[in-house]
Design an enzyme around this catalytic site. Structure first.
Site, mmCIF file in Angstrom:
data_model
loop_
_atom_site.group_PDB
_atom_site.id
_atom_site.type_symbol
_atom_site.label_atom_id
_atom_site.label_comp_id
_atom_site.label_asym_id
_atom_site.label_seq_id
_atom_site.Cartn_x
_atom_site.Cartn_y
_atom_site.Cartn_z
ATOM 1 N N TYR A 67 -12.497 -1.450 12.831
ATOM 2 C CA TYR A 67 -12.863 -0.134 12.304
ATOM 3 C C TYR A 67 -14.297 0.269 12.611
ATOM 4 O O TYR A 67 -14.580 1.437 12.764
ATOM 5 C CB TYR A 67 -12.651 -0.089 10.784
ATOM 6 C CG TYR A 67 -11.186 -0.116 10.391
ATOM 7 C CD1 TYR A 67 -10.459 1.066 10.304
ATOM 8 C CD2 TYR A 67 -10.526 -1.316 10.136
ATOM 9 C CE1 TYR A 67 -9.118 1.062 9.952
ATOM 10 C CE2 TYR A 67 -9.177 -1.336 9.795
ATOM 11 C CZ TYR A 67 -8.476 -0.147 9.701
ATOM 12 O OH TYR A 67 -7.146 -0.159 9.369
ATOM 13 N N GLN A 117 0.798 -1.222 0.000
ATOM 14 C CA GLN A 117 0.000 0.000 0.000
ATOM 15 C C GLN A 117 0.834 1.277 0.000
ATOM 16 O O GLN A 117 0.318 2.349 -0.276
ATOM 17 C CB GLN A 117 -0.937 -0.007 1.207
ATOM 18 C CG GLN A 117 -1.938 -1.148 1.129
ATOM 19 C CD GLN A 117 -2.866 -1.167 2.312
ATOM 20 O OE1 GLN A 117 -2.590 -1.811 3.313
ATOM 21 N NE2 GLN A 117 -3.974 -0.471 2.218
ATOM 22 N N HIS A 155 -3.317 -4.353 -12.608
ATOM 23 C CA HIS A 155 -2.918 -4.179 -14.009
ATOM 24 C C HIS A 155 -3.900 -4.863 -14.958
ATOM 25 O O HIS A 155 -4.133 -4.391 -16.073
ATOM 26 C CB HIS A 155 -1.509 -4.755 -14.241
ATOM 27 C CG HIS A 155 -0.433 -3.998 -13.511
ATOM 28 N ND1 HIS A 155 0.749 -4.572 -13.105
ATOM 29 C CD2 HIS A 155 -0.389 -2.717 -13.093
ATOM 30 C CE1 HIS A 155 1.488 -3.668 -12.477
ATOM 31 N NE2 HIS A 155 0.810 -2.537 -12.457
ATOM 32 N N ASP A 190 1.683 0.798 -8.294
ATOM 33 C CA ASP A 190 3.021 0.850 -8.901
ATOM 34 C C ASP A 190 3.982 1.793 -8.162
ATOM 35 O O ASP A 190 5.146 1.475 -7.962
ATOM 36 C CB ASP A 190 2.941 1.292 -10.367
ATOM 37 C CG ASP A 190 2.247 0.246 -11.240
ATOM 38 O OD1 ASP A 190 1.820 -0.794 -10.694
ATOM 39 O OD2 ASP A 190 2.138 0.477 -12.466
ATOM 40 N N ASN A 213 -1.794 -10.930 8.055
ATOM 41 C CA ASN A 213 -2.729 -9.853 8.369
ATOM 42 C C ASN A 213 -4.120 -10.174 7.827
ATOM 43 O O ASN A 213 -4.285 -10.438 6.642
ATOM 44 C CB ASN A 213 -2.256 -8.551 7.727
ATOM 45 C CG ASN A 213 -3.225 -7.412 7.991
ATOM 46 O OD1 ASN A 213 -3.323 -6.927 9.115
ATOM 47 N ND2 ASN A 213 -3.968 -7.003 6.973
ATOM 48 N N GLU A 214 -5.117 -10.141 8.706
ATOM 49 C CA GLU A 214 -6.522 -10.260 8.327
ATOM 50 C C GLU A 214 -6.812 -11.422 7.381
ATOM 51 O O GLU A 214 -7.194 -11.212 6.224
ATOM 52 C CB GLU A 214 -7.019 -8.948 7.702
ATOM 53 C CG GLU A 214 -6.965 -7.770 8.649
ATOM 54 C CD GLU A 214 -7.625 -6.502 8.067
ATOM 55 O OE1 GLU A 214 -8.056 -6.536 6.903
ATOM 56 O OE2 GLU A 214 -7.714 -5.503 8.794
#
Ligand SMILES: *[C@@H]1O[C@H](CO)[C@@H](O)[C@H](O)[C@H]1NC(C)=O
Ligand SMILES: *[C@@H]1O[C@H](CO)[C@@H](O)[C@H](O)[C@H]1NC(C)=O
Ligand SMILES: *[C@@H]1O[C@H](CO)[C@@H](O)[C@H](O)[C@H]1NC(C)=O
Length: 497
Positions: free
Chosen positions: A330, A39, A59, A72, A187-188
């Site tokens: 969240y 990220q 892509h 990218d 993660n998650e």
């Protein structure tokens, strides 16, 4: 006299409305900020990095990313990591949570080729953190499977990938043992499996609702457990580090106190969180998940449950593979019981059999499900404690997804204040052993299918500027003060008991 009584009642109710806990965080409580390689790093194909499923997904299917963007370049943290570390330092944070990109270390996914430039990048990053007295909290897998493992093996649908992950984990433990004492395997897993191999909304985009997602869950749990056992056996004695997995959950609040709605809320918690937590903290799948998937599979004509069996050996392998509980949270949603869906195609939704809804009065972030409900965090922490025992818990992600890039991010400040206050309630009123709060995030980033149009940073990143400048938001000052004063309100209003 009467006036005084009335006044104090009024004062009480005002304090209650605001609901803010003014106590200071315990002296050893740590604050941090989190990010993940895919990220923020960019440099997607530079200096030997291999392609990941998210590179490939963005892509190949640009229409699946809301702004047709790619990771990218992202925040170009591959080149600007020193600037990120400086921000963490400036805010006085104890912890920087980051992830290692499997394909930057092992471009093919296998241990046949180790990319020395990738290793050097993370070594430099750890050196920079050390020089600034910031503790790295390191995730080994933040959704970025090397694309070759998807192409040749079917990714997380193949148990072989669990062994390859274990090889990669061992290599990272070896390479970075001197730099890192706090590790996260995966993660998650819920997003990895439900979105990646169930709905197909996330890379690699496999649509296998109610079948592939369950196969993925088992393989991801095996991957985590193997990595944990390797650390325990081969590395722990050297530097006394800690390893866990990051689970994520919405809090599911029952729509009423009827037994049916209460059960519905527990059921979805078990399907979404317990399916990972139960095997790790207690052993085997949660009973309600096992029985409901078996029941519907049978009626659908399957010869065995769509939920793979965990053998006695696998149950033993997975059970106990945690040194603390790590949770991302969240939002909260409401949940009601609903009628049993007709038997037809397999569906994870029908397996859960709940009706999810949102209270219209709830303030929202950047998506329908993103309700700002601070008390949900406290309830979730208590749920974890009640289910899995009085363990150390750390919050590895919590933060506000804004709909615009404003620097006057009062909504984010409000979110932090409410959620941090909810942490204080959990610590002081419920005796939850919460020891750290790591927010998402320090800078805006590439939010998967949300592209660059969901904003979670305390610093804005200008993605139109090739230099990707980081620009401070109001919330950065607020959070810096929280860390400094160890309190969610103004300094002169903080209390010690
Ligand atoms: C899983 O990987 C193995 C190689 O280790 C391969 O033989 C097998 O066909 C793969 N299975 C699936 C379901 O793709
Ligand atoms: C959920 O149940 C509650 C209590 O029965 C009810 O008030 C509410 O309207 C229900 N929500 C939905 C979306 O059906
Ligand atoms: C909380 O967890 C930490 C880390 O495991 C431990 O040192 C501490 O004693 C625990 N605190 C309580 C009150 O159990």
């Amino acid at each position: 006299m009467r006036i005084i009584v009335l006044f104090s009642l009024f004062a009480l109710s005002v304090a209650d409305d605001a609901g803010l806990n003014t106590r200071r965080f315990p002296p050893n409580f740590k604050f941090g900020a989190a990010n993940a390689a895919p990220q923020i790093e960019g440099a997607w194909n530079l200096e030997g990095k291999g392609e990941t499923i998210w590179d490939h997904f963005a892509h190949t299917y640009p229409e699946r990313i809301v702004d047709r963007s790619t990771p990218d370049v992202a925040c170009d943290s591959y080149h600007k990591y020193k600037e990120d570390v400086a921000l963490v330092k400036k805010m006085g944070l104890d912890i920087y949570r980051l992830s290692i990109a499997w394909s930057r270390i092992l471009p093919t996914g296998y241990t046949d080729q180790v990319n020395s430039l990738g290793v050097k990048y993370y070594k430099n990053l750890f050196k920079e953190l050390k020089a600034n007295h910031i503790e790295p909290l390191v995730t080994l897998y933040h959704w970025d499977l090397p694309q070759p493992l998807q192409d040749s093996l079917g990714g997380w649908l193949n148990e072989t990938v669990a062994d390859l992950f274990a090889d990669y984990a061992r290599l990272c433990f070896e390479l970075f043992n001197d730099d890192v004492t706090s590790w996260i395997t995966i993660n998650e897993p819920k997003q990895v499996c439900l979105a990646g191999y169930g709905s197909g909304a996330f890379a690699p985009g496999i649509q296998s609702d109610g079948v592939g997602d369950y196969v993925c869950v088992k393989n991801v749990l095996l991957a985590h457990a193997k990595a944990y056992r390797i650390y325990d056996k081969e590395f722990r004695s050297r530097n006394k580090g800690k390893v866990s997995i990051v689970l994520d959950s919405t809090f599911w609040e029952p729509g009423s106190d009827s037994e049916a709605d209460q059960e519905a809320a527990q059921r979805i918690l078990q399907f979404d969180l317990g399916i990972y937590g139960h095997p790790i903290f207690i052993g085997d799948w949660p009973e309600v998940v096992k029985s409901r998937v078996a029941m519907r599979s049978r009626l659908e004509g399957y010869s065995q449950s769509r939920l793979p069996v965990l053998s006695a050996k696998e149950i033993e392998l997975i059970k106990g593979t945690h040194d603390y509980i790590a949770i991302n949270h969240y939002s909260t949603q409401m949940v009601n019981a609903t009628v049993e869906a007709p038997i037809g195609r397999p569906s994870g939704g029908a397996d859960r059999s709940v009706l999810v809804w949102n209270r219209p009065e709830w303030q929202k972030g950047s998506s329908d499900w993103f309700n700002v409900v601070p008390w949900g965090l406290r309830k979730l922490l208590n749920w974890l404690k009640n289910q899995y025992g009085d363990e150390e818990i750390i919050i590895t992600e919590n933060g506000y997804a804004d709909t615009d890039a404003t620097l006057e991010d009062d909504r984010r400040v409000g979110y932090y204040q409410g959620y941090l206050s909810s942490c204080l309630d959990a610590i002081y009123k419920d005796n939850v052993n919460l020891t750290a709060y790591v927010t998402w995030s320090i800078i805006d980033d590439w939010e998967w299918t949300g592209g660059y149009s969901s904003f979670l940073g305390m610093y804005r990143v200008d993605f139109n500027d090739p230099d990707r400048p980081r620009i401070k938001r109001k919330s950065a000052d607020y959070f810096t003060n929280v860390v400094k004063n160890r309190c969610v309100v103004d300094k002169d209003q903080c209390t010690d008991s």
